[in-house]
Design a protein around this motif. Structure first.
Motif, PDB file in Angstrom:
ATOM      1  N   ALA A 110     -44.596 -12.472 -20.815  1.00 33.01           N
ATOM      2  CA  ALA A 110     -43.452 -11.948 -19.993  1.00 33.01           C
ATOM      3  C   ALA A 110     -43.178 -12.784 -19.109  1.00 33.01           C
ATOM      4  O   ALA A 110     -42.017 -13.004 -18.630  1.00 33.01           O
ATOM      5  N   ARG A 111     -44.204 -13.196 -18.255  1.00 28.83           N
ATOM      6  CA  ARG A 111     -43.724 -14.114 -16.873  1.00 28.83           C
ATOM      7  C   ARG A 111     -42.980 -15.326 -17.525  1.00 28.83           C
ATOM      8  O   ARG A 111     -42.135 -15.896 -16.744  1.00 28.83           O
ATOM      9  N   GLN A 112     -43.541 -15.937 -18.537  1.00 26.42           N
ATOM     10  CA  GLN A 112     -42.576 -17.176 -19.061  1.00 26.42           C
ATOM     11  C   GLN A 112     -41.392 -16.974 -19.590  1.00 26.42           C
ATOM     12  O   GLN A 112     -40.549 -17.585 -19.136  1.00 26.42           O
ATOM     13  N   VAL A 113     -41.262 -15.755 -20.204  1.00 33.31           N
ATOM     14  CA  VAL A 113     -39.788 -15.173 -20.722  1.00 33.31           C
ATOM     15  C   VAL A 113     -38.973 -14.958 -19.408  1.00 33.31           C
ATOM     16  O   VAL A 113     -37.841 -15.491 -19.419  1.00 33.31           O
ATOM     17  N   VAL A 114     -39.350 -14.603 -18.403  1.00 33.15           N
ATOM     18  CA  VAL A 114     -38.690 -13.801 -17.368  1.00 33.15           C
ATOM     19  C   VAL A 114     -38.239 -15.217 -16.405  1.00 33.15           C
ATOM     20  O   VAL A 114     -37.005 -15.355 -16.090  1.00 33.15           O
ATOM     21  N   GLU A 115     -39.235 -16.153 -16.316  1.00 35.19           N
ATOM     22  CA  GLU A 115     -39.002 -17.233 -15.437  1.00 35.19           C
ATOM     23  C   GLU A 115     -38.230 -18.056 -16.275  1.00 35.19           C
ATOM     24  O   GLU A 115     -36.978 -18.599 -15.398  1.00 35.19           O
ATOM     25  N   THR A 116     -38.267 -18.394 -17.329  1.00 34.87           N
ATOM     26  CA  THR A 116     -37.258 -19.230 -18.022  1.00 34.87           C
ATOM     27  C   THR A 116     -35.774 -18.681 -18.121  1.00 34.87           C
ATOM     28  O   THR A 116     -34.991 -19.391 -17.809  1.00 34.87           O
ATOM     29  N   ALA A 117     -35.801 -17.450 -18.237  1.00 31.67           N
ATOM     30  CA  ALA A 117     -34.432 -16.794 -18.146  1.00 31.67           C
ATOM     31  C   ALA A 117     -33.767 -16.860 -16.810  1.00 31.67           C
ATOM     32  O   ALA A 117     -32.534 -17.223 -16.940  1.00 31.67           O
TER      33      ALA A 117
ATOM     34  N   ALA B  37     -43.164   4.795 -33.106  1.00 27.55           N
ATOM     35  CA  ALA B  37     -43.256   4.608 -34.360  1.00 27.55           C
ATOM     36  C   ALA B  37     -44.551   3.672 -34.813  1.00 27.55           C
ATOM     37  O   ALA B  37     -45.336   4.336 -35.799  1.00 27.55           O
ATOM     38  N   GLY B  38     -44.812   2.658 -34.262  1.00 29.77           N
ATOM     39  CA  GLY B  38     -45.935   2.121 -34.651  1.00 29.77           C
ATOM     40  C   GLY B  38     -47.252   2.739 -34.180  1.00 29.77           C
ATOM     41  O   GLY B  38     -48.211   2.575 -34.900  1.00 29.77           O
ATOM     42  N   HIS B  39     -47.200   3.629 -33.338  1.00 28.04           N
ATOM     43  CA  HIS B  39     -48.484   4.462 -32.575  1.00 28.04           C
ATOM     44  C   HIS B  39     -49.007   5.374 -34.026  1.00 28.04           C
ATOM     45  O   HIS B  39     -49.973   5.387 -34.030  1.00 28.04           O
ATOM     46  N   ARG B  40     -48.158   5.583 -34.967  1.00 28.56           N
ATOM     47  CA  ARG B  40     -48.429   6.467 -36.152  1.00 28.56           C
ATOM     48  C   ARG B  40     -49.074   5.699 -37.272  1.00 28.56           C
ATOM     49  O   ARG B  40     -49.370   6.206 -38.311  1.00 28.56           O
ATOM     50  N   SER B  41     -48.961   4.327 -37.155  1.00 26.55           N
ATOM     51  CA  SER B  41     -49.319   3.530 -38.252  1.00 26.55           C
ATOM     52  C   SER B  41     -50.788   3.079 -38.096  1.00 26.55           C
ATOM     53  O   SER B  41     -51.551   3.760 -37.234  1.00 26.55           O
ATOM     54  N   GLY B  42     -51.395   2.092 -38.716  1.00 29.89           N
ATOM     55  CA  GLY B  42     -52.501   1.660 -38.630  1.00 29.89           C
ATOM     56  C   GLY B  42     -52.668   1.004 -37.173  1.00 29.89           C
ATOM     57  O   GLY B  42     -51.950   0.784 -36.470  1.00 29.89           O
ATOM     58  N   TRP B  43     -54.050   0.611 -36.990  1.00 27.22           N
ATOM     59  CA  TRP B  43     -54.182   0.035 -35.580  1.00 27.22           C
ATOM     60  C   TRP B  43     -53.534  -1.193 -35.289  1.00 27.22           C
ATOM     61  O   TRP B  43     -52.942  -1.324 -34.227  1.00 27.22           O
ATOM     62  N   ARG B  44     -53.268  -2.021 -36.519  1.00 29.47           N
ATOM     63  CA  ARG B  44     -52.741  -3.428 -36.030  1.00 29.47           C
ATOM     64  C   ARG B  44     -51.211  -3.280 -35.737  1.00 29.47           C
ATOM     65  O   ARG B  44     -50.676  -3.564 -34.608  1.00 29.47           O
ATOM     66  N   ALA B  45     -50.518  -2.338 -36.756  1.00 30.75           N
ATOM     67  CA  ALA B  45     -49.212  -2.314 -36.366  1.00 30.75           C
ATOM     68  C   ALA B  45     -48.905  -1.328 -35.085  1.00 30.75           C
ATOM     69  O   ALA B  45     -47.928  -1.530 -34.412  1.00 30.75           O
ATOM     70  N   GLY B  46     -49.854  -0.415 -34.611  1.00 26.32           N
ATOM     71  CA  GLY B  46     -49.915   0.439 -33.608  1.00 26.32           C
ATOM     72  C   GLY B  46     -49.936  -0.367 -32.208  1.00 26.32           C
ATOM     73  O   GLY B  46     -49.252  -0.394 -31.368  1.00 26.32           O
ATOM     74  N   LEU B  47     -50.963  -1.398 -32.485  1.00 26.89           N
ATOM     75  CA  LEU B  47     -51.041  -2.273 -31.084  1.00 26.89           C
ATOM     76  C   LEU B  47     -49.917  -3.352 -31.012  1.00 26.89           C
ATOM     77  O   LEU B  47     -49.417  -3.547 -29.896  1.00 26.89           O
ATOM     78  N   GLU B  48     -49.395  -3.794 -32.205  1.00 27.79           N
ATOM     79  CA  GLU B  48     -48.452  -4.867 -32.299  1.00 27.79           C
ATOM     80  C   GLU B  48     -47.126  -4.137 -31.782  1.00 27.79           C
ATOM     81  O   GLU B  48     -46.177  -4.444 -31.005  1.00 27.79           O
ATOM     82  N   ALA B  49     -46.859  -2.565 -32.082  1.00 31.08           N
ATOM     83  CA  ALA B  49     -45.624  -2.071 -31.498  1.00 31.08           C
ATOM     84  C   ALA B  49     -45.725  -1.784 -29.892  1.00 31.08           C
ATOM     85  O   ALA B  49     -44.768  -2.048 -29.441  1.00 31.08           O
ATOM     86  N   TRP B  50     -47.117  -1.579 -29.344  1.00 30.82           N
ATOM     87  CA  TRP B  50     -47.332  -1.353 -28.102  1.00 30.82           C
ATOM     88  C   TRP B  50     -46.951  -2.412 -27.336  1.00 30.82           C
ATOM     89  O   TRP B  50     -46.327  -2.843 -26.267  1.00 30.82           O
ATOM     90  N   ALA B  51     -47.315  -3.833 -27.876  1.00 31.19           N
ATOM     91  CA  ALA B  51     -47.051  -5.037 -27.220  1.00 31.19           C
ATOM     92  C   ALA B  51     -45.700  -5.496 -27.174  1.00 31.19           C
ATOM     93  O   ALA B  51     -45.134  -5.923 -26.281  1.00 31.19           O
ATOM     94  N   ARG B  52     -45.155  -5.211 -28.404  1.00 33.01           N
ATOM     95  CA  ARG B  52     -43.832  -5.326 -28.443  1.00 33.01           C
ATOM     96  C   ARG B  52     -42.868  -4.601 -27.525  1.00 33.01           C
ATOM     97  O   ARG B  52     -41.938  -5.097 -26.696  1.00 33.01           O
ATOM     98  N   ALA B  53     -43.201  -3.475 -27.190  1.00 35.42           N
ATOM     99  CA  ALA B  53     -42.532  -2.341 -26.525  1.00 35.42           C
ATOM    100  C   ALA B  53     -42.897  -2.999 -24.863  1.00 35.42           C
ATOM    101  O   ALA B  53     -41.682  -2.724 -24.255  1.00 35.42           O
ATOM    102  N   GLY B  54     -43.994  -3.498 -24.933  1.00 36.23           N
ATOM    103  CA  GLY B  54     -44.232  -4.032 -23.375  1.00 36.23           C
ATOM    104  C   GLY B  54     -43.436  -5.076 -22.980  1.00 36.23           C
ATOM    105  O   GLY B  54     -42.702  -5.241 -21.917  1.00 36.23           O
ATOM    106  N   LEU B  55     -43.110  -6.117 -23.938  1.00 43.11           N
ATOM    107  CA  LEU B  55     -42.335  -7.361 -23.700  1.00 43.11           C
ATOM    108  C   LEU B  55     -40.935  -6.917 -23.518  1.00 43.11           C
ATOM    109  O   LEU B  55     -40.328  -7.370 -22.534  1.00 43.11           O
ATOM    110  N   ALA B  56     -40.361  -5.833 -24.403  1.00 43.80           N
ATOM    111  CA  ALA B  56     -38.902  -5.432 -24.262  1.00 43.80           C
ATOM    112  C   ALA B  56     -38.793  -4.777 -22.973  1.00 43.80           C
ATOM    113  O   ALA B  56     -37.611  -5.061 -22.162  1.00 43.80           O
TER     114      ALA B  56
END
Length: 278
Positions: free
Chosen positions: A163-170, A85-104
């Motif tokens: 992600a390294r911080q999140v994973v190590e904390t968990a 979905a973010g990929h079809r938006s503007g560059w900022r929304a698209g890049l933010e969606a890509w980053a959030r998908a990566g962390l997820a």
């Protein structure tokens, strides 16, 4: 030592879907890693999970290194759905969606963090497709090619670090049964020594630690703000007729005579020629 050519063949080649297939081996390995971590994945454990002998697995994949390459690329295929979905938006929304998908993705498969050790990893089709999506989003800003790559690498590196911080904390909280807040809240013996640091003490008294900002949310906004400033600067440069190399993005001095140059150096010109040939 693992053979990167064999990894490439396995990642990009056609796969059988009958009997004990590479797909079944990879999926069983992912399930094992999700449940017990990457250290639990071995050819023997995966074979036992599938009900085959260890030697049966070696007919499909030469060893754990290549298996991890396949596991990593398999789960990276999940990003396409979550970032669409973010990929079809503007560059900022698209890049933010890509980053959030990566962390997820890292949250769903914490072992991915362990699999990223080392810089020479053969990418598979899903990894390249993810990279392609991010490149396409950033390329639409009009940034020079080298800066497009640098922006995607910057955001990808930030996500990996977060992600390294999140994973190590968990992982630590699961192992100890103690949350981060509980652990730090019990450090009275340490806090008694910190009043000798005036700035730290003042920040603490003024509530700097009362409601900590989410590191990922704060960091992602600042990274995207920086990219936005870069895009604005590039736009101003273009309005001033600044010429940049089409390969690396460096400013090109205006030629005294003749047509404007496209490349800042002979090396960039040769690189562009090789890219066109390939």
């Amino acid at each position: 030592m693992a053979n990167p050519e064999r990894s490439t063949e396995l990642l990009w080649g056609a796969r059988s879907r009958r009997g004990l297939s590479l797909e079944r081996i990879v999926r069983a390995s992912i399930e094992l890693a999700d449940a017990e971590g990457l250290a639990a994945v071995s050819m023997r454990r995966v074979a036992e999970r599938l009900g085959f002998t260890t030697m049966s697995l070696y007919r499909h994949v030469p060893g754990k290194t290549e298996l991890v390459d396949l596991m990593r690329d398999e789960v990276m295929g999940e990003e396409e759905v979550s970032a669409g979905a973010g990929h079809r938006s503007g560059w900022r929304a698209g890049l933010e969606a890509w980053a959030r998908a990566g962390l997820a993705l890292y949250r769903r498969h914490p072992w991915l963090v362990e699999s990223l050790d080392g810089s020479r990893r053969v990418p598979g089709p899903n990894a390249v497709a993810s990279f392609e999506r991010a490149l396409d989003v950033v390329a639409r800003t009009g940034l020079p090619p080298a800066e497009v790559v640098a922006v995607v690498t910057l955001v990808g590196g930030f996500v990996e670090s977060a992600a390294r911080q999140v994973v190590e904390t968990a992982r630590t909280e699961r192992r100890t049964g103690v949350s981060e807040e509980e652990w730090w809240g019990a450090r009275d013996s340490l806090f008694q020594h910190l009043d000798r640091y005036p700035t730290l003490s003042r920040i603490y008294r003024e509530g700097g630690y009362d409601a900590p900002l989410d590191p990922f949310e704060f960091g992602l906004r600042r990274v995207l703000d920086g990219i936005e400033a870069l895009i604005r600067d590039e736009s101003r440069d273009e309005s001033c007729d600044v010429t940049r190399c089409v390969v690396c993005g460096k400013t090109i001095d205006a030629a005294a005579t003749g047509r404007p140059r496209d490349y800042c150096s002979r090396a960039c010109q040769q690189r562009a020629y090789r890219m066109r040939k390939s």
